[in-house]
Motif scaffolding. Structure first.
Motif, mmCIF file in Angstrom:
data_model
loop_
_atom_site.group_PDB
_atom_site.id
_atom_site.type_symbol
_atom_site.label_atom_id
_atom_site.label_comp_id
_atom_site.label_asym_id
_atom_site.label_seq_id
_atom_site.Cartn_x
_atom_site.Cartn_y
_atom_site.Cartn_z
ATOM 1 N N GLN A 167 40.842 0.948 -44.125
ATOM 2 C CA GLN A 167 40.692 -0.474 -44.222
ATOM 3 C C GLN A 167 41.908 -1.517 -43.986
ATOM 4 O O GLN A 167 42.189 -0.554 -45.590
ATOM 5 N N PHE A 168 42.645 -2.127 -43.652
ATOM 6 C CA PHE A 168 43.862 -2.630 -43.905
ATOM 7 C C PHE A 168 44.253 -4.332 -44.805
ATOM 8 O O PHE A 168 43.581 -4.478 -44.116
ATOM 9 N N VAL A 169 44.693 -3.868 -45.807
ATOM 10 C CA VAL A 169 45.054 -4.639 -46.453
ATOM 11 C C VAL A 169 46.521 -5.024 -46.198
ATOM 12 O O VAL A 169 47.395 -4.371 -46.772
ATOM 13 N N ASN A 170 46.790 -6.368 -46.219
ATOM 14 C CA ASN A 170 48.172 -6.810 -45.838
ATOM 15 C C ASN A 170 48.717 -7.915 -46.630
ATOM 16 O O ASN A 170 48.735 -8.570 -46.258
ATOM 17 N N ASN A 171 49.605 -7.230 -47.311
ATOM 18 C CA ASN A 171 50.523 -8.144 -48.594
ATOM 19 C C ASN A 171 51.538 -8.528 -48.183
ATOM 20 O O ASN A 171 52.575 -8.818 -48.711
ATOM 21 N N GLY A 172 51.798 -7.780 -47.431
ATOM 22 C CA GLY A 172 53.047 -7.757 -46.877
ATOM 23 C C GLY A 172 53.444 -8.454 -45.084
ATOM 24 O O GLY A 172 53.108 -9.274 -45.185
ATOM 25 N N VAL A 173 54.275 -7.546 -44.199
ATOM 26 C CA VAL A 173 54.485 -8.311 -42.853
ATOM 27 C C VAL A 173 53.945 -7.002 -41.693
ATOM 28 O O VAL A 173 53.910 -5.598 -41.825
ATOM 29 N N LEU A 174 52.838 -7.230 -41.105
ATOM 30 C CA LEU A 174 52.157 -6.329 -40.579
ATOM 31 C C LEU A 174 52.481 -7.130 -38.711
ATOM 32 O O LEU A 174 52.202 -8.506 -38.238
ATOM 33 N N ARG A 175 53.867 -6.044 -37.824
ATOM 34 C CA ARG A 175 54.226 -6.620 -36.889
ATOM 35 C C ARG A 175 54.170 -5.968 -35.600
ATOM 36 O O ARG A 175 53.760 -4.642 -36.066
ATOM 37 N N ASN B 225 49.324 -2.435 -47.286
ATOM 38 C CA ASN B 225 50.848 -2.663 -47.268
ATOM 39 C C ASN B 225 51.135 -3.951 -48.031
ATOM 40 O O ASN B 225 51.205 -5.139 -47.728
ATOM 41 N N ASN B 226 52.612 -3.433 -48.428
ATOM 42 C CA ASN B 226 53.327 -4.183 -49.827
ATOM 43 C C ASN B 226 55.040 -4.419 -48.626
ATOM 44 O O ASN B 226 55.671 -5.847 -49.121
ATOM 45 N N GLY B 227 55.033 -4.218 -47.614
ATOM 46 C CA GLY B 227 56.197 -3.477 -47.297
ATOM 47 C C GLY B 227 56.089 -4.272 -45.756
ATOM 48 O O GLY B 227 56.022 -5.220 -45.409
ATOM 49 N N THR B 228 57.017 -3.053 -44.196
ATOM 50 C CA THR B 228 57.015 -3.906 -43.090
ATOM 51 C C THR B 228 55.992 -3.144 -42.428
ATOM 52 O O THR B 228 56.167 -1.293 -42.725
ATOM 53 N N PHE B 229 55.488 -3.180 -41.530
ATOM 54 C CA PHE B 229 54.343 -1.683 -41.133
ATOM 55 C C PHE B 229 54.497 -2.281 -39.324
ATOM 56 O O PHE B 229 53.707 -3.496 -39.203
ATOM 57 N N SER C 187 47.186 14.885 -45.877
ATOM 58 C CA SER C 187 46.993 14.095 -47.458
ATOM 59 C C SER C 187 45.762 13.962 -47.805
ATOM 60 O O SER C 187 44.870 13.209 -47.379
ATOM 61 N N ASN C 188 46.018 13.790 -49.421
ATOM 62 C CA ASN C 188 44.939 13.016 -49.648
ATOM 63 C C ASN C 188 45.255 11.819 -50.359
ATOM 64 O O ASN C 188 44.331 10.461 -50.333
ATOM 65 N N GLU C 189 46.346 11.432 -50.952
ATOM 66 C CA GLU C 189 47.310 10.551 -51.033
ATOM 67 C C GLU C 189 48.711 9.660 -50.623
ATOM 68 O O GLU C 189 49.402 11.465 -50.625
ATOM 69 N N GLU C 190 49.427 9.017 -50.390
ATOM 70 C CA GLU C 190 50.581 9.010 -49.171
ATOM 71 C C GLU C 190 50.952 7.660 -50.222
ATOM 72 O O GLU C 190 50.197 6.121 -50.123
ATOM 73 N N TRP C 191 52.501 7.433 -50.478
ATOM 74 C CA TRP C 191 52.798 6.683 -51.091
ATOM 75 C C TRP C 191 54.743 6.268 -50.509
ATOM 76 O O TRP C 191 55.235 7.453 -50.084
ATOM 77 N N VAL C 192 54.139 5.803 -49.250
ATOM 78 C CA VAL C 192 55.490 5.114 -48.800
ATOM 79 C C VAL C 192 56.486 4.515 -49.784
ATOM 80 O O VAL C 192 56.524 3.382 -49.848
ATOM 81 N N GLU D 261 43.043 8.379 -53.941
ATOM 82 C CA GLU D 261 42.110 9.112 -52.716
ATOM 83 C C GLU D 261 41.767 8.475 -50.919
ATOM 84 O O GLU D 261 41.337 7.342 -51.490
ATOM 85 N N GLY D 262 42.722 8.891 -50.264
ATOM 86 C CA GLY D 262 41.963 8.356 -48.945
ATOM 87 C C GLY D 262 42.856 7.268 -49.146
ATOM 88 O O GLY D 262 42.887 6.861 -48.063
ATOM 89 N N THR D 263 43.854 7.177 -49.240
ATOM 90 C CA THR D 263 44.963 5.805 -49.535
ATOM 91 C C THR D 263 46.715 5.938 -49.007
ATOM 92 O O THR D 263 47.041 6.699 -49.505
ATOM 93 N N LEU D 264 46.655 5.069 -48.137
ATOM 94 C CA LEU D 264 48.017 5.226 -47.372
ATOM 95 C C LEU D 264 48.780 3.780 -47.953
ATOM 96 O O LEU D 264 48.102 2.641 -47.786
ATOM 97 N N SER D 265 49.872 3.673 -49.188
ATOM 98 C CA SER D 265 50.744 2.681 -49.870
ATOM 99 C C SER D 265 51.794 2.573 -49.141
ATOM 100 O O SER D 265 52.813 4.006 -49.799
ATOM 101 N N ILE D 266 52.082 1.463 -49.174
ATOM 102 C CA ILE D 266 53.460 1.332 -48.412
ATOM 103 C C ILE D 266 54.595 0.221 -49.348
ATOM 104 O O ILE D 266 53.566 -0.604 -49.627
ATOM 105 N N GLY D 267 55.321 0.376 -50.075
ATOM 106 C CA GLY D 267 55.855 -0.467 -51.185
ATOM 107 C C GLY D 267 56.746 -1.299 -50.097
ATOM 108 O O GLY D 267 56.950 -1.296 -49.098
#
Length: 746
Positions: free
Chosen positions: A583-591, A569-573, A511-516, A544-550
């Motif tokens: 390039q991983f930006v973790n503003n949520g929880v990375l488990r 990541n604003n949610g849980t990964f 995909s070009n851009e994703e929002w979970v 474009e090229g970005t996966l965003s997690i709510g």
């Protein structure tokens, strides 16, 4: 005699359908309806809208009209543009239109030019000026009101009523609008310059964020943006905005570069609301059987503009034409078809009727609109196999509002401009072979609805521009194999009430851009396969090229390969297996679980948390290995492996970064140990590794707690009892662990 105008598909009457069939045959110049010595009548088409419909500011003003006319003529379709607008260089008015420069939707409604020219088809693109003229000085709520598209709803209803009152028929093709940006010079429209001022007034001015340093680094910028969006339903990527604005690449923003960053943030915010508006247009189109959604606006990007709104070249305007052409061509191809039997094959004509619950016997659909509807207790499965004729549909809708089910099983190629699985009820589409091409795919369109898509078969392919899984309802996509190629955007849980899930077991998702979880809730589970989010085409969000997690959504990577330019990541990964490159930006929880690798940089803002369980495990412990650099400002939460016994001097690495770790973690949450033991963290190997080591409590540990007395918050070093405040109770807990007879001088 006046007739009630159709609103829902189920309300089509047989009289309306017969009339529509007659009109279509008349438009297409069928020999049985044309006089032998007269040419067939031209189809009257009104391009209706604002300056984008007119073609401003180019001379001559042609917009998309000339290319669309040429493409239709090449396909054997003759049309006659009507409207008050025309260019002096076009004396015969071949390119007439009703595009009014500066017109809002209300202005177009009040003008009601369709009553003067009586077109059979209206090509409607409107709403850009409603956004451009919005004053954002008092907040983003004004943009939210425009994004509801209520004015456009009123316009469509008025067109329909005016034609109904005359006992006539019209087909409306309504398009999305393009993005809006800042002009290359100046601050642009009311919306863009008041939005810039609003951002500065909300704590995002250079003076506040930069302070006395005279420059803004990425950490400061990210923290400021996160503080701003915390109260709003927005999910920009501060890291990508920062890097785009950092023209000299020195990792800090000057005042001029910071202004660019604010404009990029403003463009993201404005176009987020425009994206909401466009999706509401799609919803409006689904509520009227004579109204068809066209995603022409999405074909333009900010790179096509110099003034922030209008294409700077004719080539830019020509990009709008193919979307109009594809929708018109599919519409002209055939009438509406309804499935009327139980289980059966697509190619059998007795399964189809031109009216809901009408007599069968019509030919299989190869174009137009197809409705697979169910409103009783019968389970129906429609099989489209290799015996079916090629089909290019305007729209395909699968919906069961009774207690039974409605399933389409696709085993051969199929094209549909719009595919809706689960409109008001529930629906399912199983694709086990062939290629499915659908620019727009919606699963779970309305609140309370549910849609399911199963993609299987090694050579099976799904191609789309936009996939909204859980638009206003619930959507579920399971990929067992095959290829899902999304040119623009994949969203799980689009609106506040939407819930979308995607399970990737095998195959390729690109995909070009994703929002979970955009405004709704999304869940992505990857048990295998290859998942790529890559820059295929510019997007209005710049993502474009970005996966965003709510914030209320999650992604589980258990097996397979995941790659993206950015993951925000604003949610849980949950990262328990497979490979991860981004390039991983973790503003949520990375488990994490086990030894996990990130091929790229890791940024942990203040609000982010990384959970590292099973420290000191006898088997592979939990450790995060970052290929590039790791910036750690948030919390690292470490727990011990069950049953582990520790002795002074035991140590283990929890994070290693090839590009170094900076700075020391804001909060390193380590578990308490029995007796006199304590865990301490330290950066080693020239800051390339973070290690925790078992030691005995000493006066230095007590001193660290004393220094933090009075500090409050959910994540504070020294809060030994985790009650949200560092106080004398925490000090006593540490002091009691001192060796007997220890005397500390403070």
């Amino acid at each position: 005699m006046p007739r009630n105008f159709p609103i829902k598909a189920s309300m089509f009457s047989w009289m309306r359908q017969i009339l529509r069939t007659f009109i279509l045959l008349w438009w297409l110049g069928a020999a049985s309806h044309a006089c032998a010595d007269e040419p067939p009548p031209l189809i009257k088409v009104m391009p209706l809208g604002d300056s984008l419909t007119a073609g401003y500011p180019l001379q001559p003003e042609r917009s998309y009209r000339l290319k669309l006319l040429t493409d239709l003529l090449a396909a054997g379709k003759k049309i006659d543009y009507v409207g008050a607008g025309h260019d002096p260089s076009d004396p015969p008015n071949y390119l007439a239109h009703q595009g009014m420069v500066g017109a809002t939707v209300d202005k177009i409604t009040g003008d009601a030019a369709w009553n003067t020219y009586n077109p059979a088809i209206i090509l409607l693109m409107a709403g850009t000026n409603d956004f451009r003229l919005t004053d954002v000085g008092s907040g983003l709520g004004a943009l939210g009101l425009v994004s509801l598209a209520s004015a456009l709803d009123t316009l469509i209803k008025k067109i329909n009523k005016d034609y109904q009152d005359r006992g006539e028929k019209v087909e409306i093709f309504v398009s999305s609008i393009p993005p809006i940006g800042y002009p290359r010079e100046g601050t642009g429209t009311t919306a863009t310059h008041t939005l810039l001022n609003y951002l500065k007034s909300e704590g995002l001015s250079f003076a506040i964020v930069g302070g006395q340093s005279g420059a803004v680094d990425q950490a400061k910028f990210t923290s400021a943006v996160i503080a701003f969006i915390a109260r709003r339903k927005l999910s920009p990527n501060p890291g990508s905005i920062f890097k785009a604005a950092d023209a000299d690449g020195d990792a800090v923003l000057t005042a001029a570069e910071y202004e660019v960053a604010l404009r990029l943030l403003g463009e993201f915010i404005l176009n987020k609301y425009i994206n909401d508006y466009n999706n509401n247009i799609r919803t409006l189109a689904m509520q009227h059987n004579n109204t068809h959604f066209v995603d022409a606006g999405a074909q333009l990007t900010l790179a096509d503009f110099t003034d922030g709104t209008h294409p700077a070249t004719q080539q830019g305007y020509d990009k709008l034409a193919p979307a109009w052409f594809a929708s018109l061509q599919a519409f002209f191809a055939s009438n509406t078809h309804y499935w009327i039997n139980g289980n059966g094959f697509w190619e059998e004509g007795n399964n189809w009727s031109e009216t809901p619950d009408g007599p069968g016997g019509t030919v299989q659909p190869t174009g137009g609109s197809v409705y697979l509807l169910q409103h009783d207790d019968i389970d129906r499965t429609v099989i489209r196999d290799s015996e079916a004729a090629p089909a290019q549909l305007l729209d395909l809708r699968i919906d069961a509002t009774g207690t039974g089910t409605m399933t389409l099983r696709v085993q051969a190629d199929l094209e549909a401009m719009l595919t809706v699985v689960g409109m008001a009820g529930k629906g399912q589409l199983d694709q086990t072979d062939g290629t499915m091409i659908t620019p727009t795919l919606l699963l779970g369109a309305e609140a309370g609805s549910s849609g399911t898509y199963v993609l299987d078969g090694a050579d099976t392919t799904l191609r789309s521009e936009v996939e909204d899984i859980g638009f206003n309802g619930s959507g579920n996509f399971t990929q067992e194999n095959g290829s899902n190629d999304v040119l623009r955007r994949l969203t799980l849980g689009y609106s506040a009430g939407g819930f979308g899930s995607y399970t990737l077991n095998q195959g390729i998702l690109s995909s070009n851009e994703e929002w979970v979880g955009m405004d709704g809730t999304g869940v992505f589970i990857q048990n295998g396969g290859t998942h790529r989010i890559e820059a295929k085409a510019p997007s209005t969000s710049g993502f474009e090229g970005t996966l965003s997690i709510g914030a209320h959504s999650g992604y589980t990577l258990a097996r397979g390969a995941l790659s993206a330019n950015f993951i925000y990541n604003n949610g849980t990964f949950d990262y328990t297996g497979g490979t991860l490159q981004a390039q991983f930006v973790n503003n949520g929880v990375l488990r994490l679980r086990g030894i996990r690798q990130i091929k790229g940089d890791l940024f942990l803002p203040l609000n982010g948390q990384i959970q590292l369980p099973d420290a000191f495990a006898s088997g592979p412990p939990t450790r995060l290995e970052v290929e590039a650099g790791a910036e750690l400002e948030g919390e690292l939460y470490v727990t011990l492996a069950p049953g582990v016994t520790l002795r002074p001097g035991d140590s283990t690495e929890i994070i290693r970064a090839g590009g170094g770790i900076s700075p020391v973690p804001g909060v390193l949450r380590l578990p308490p140990l029995p007796g006199k033991l304590i865990l301490r963290g330290e950066l080693v190997e020239q800051n390339h590794a973070l290690r925790i080591t078992v030691g005995e409590v000493n006066c230095g540990d007590v001193a660290q707690v004393r220094l933090r007395l009075g500090q409050r918050g959910p994540r504070v070093n020294g809060d030994a009892n985790n009650d949200g405040v560092v106080d004398v109770r925490d000090l006593a807990m540490i002091a009691r662990k001192l060796p007997a007879g220890a005397a500390c001088s403070f």
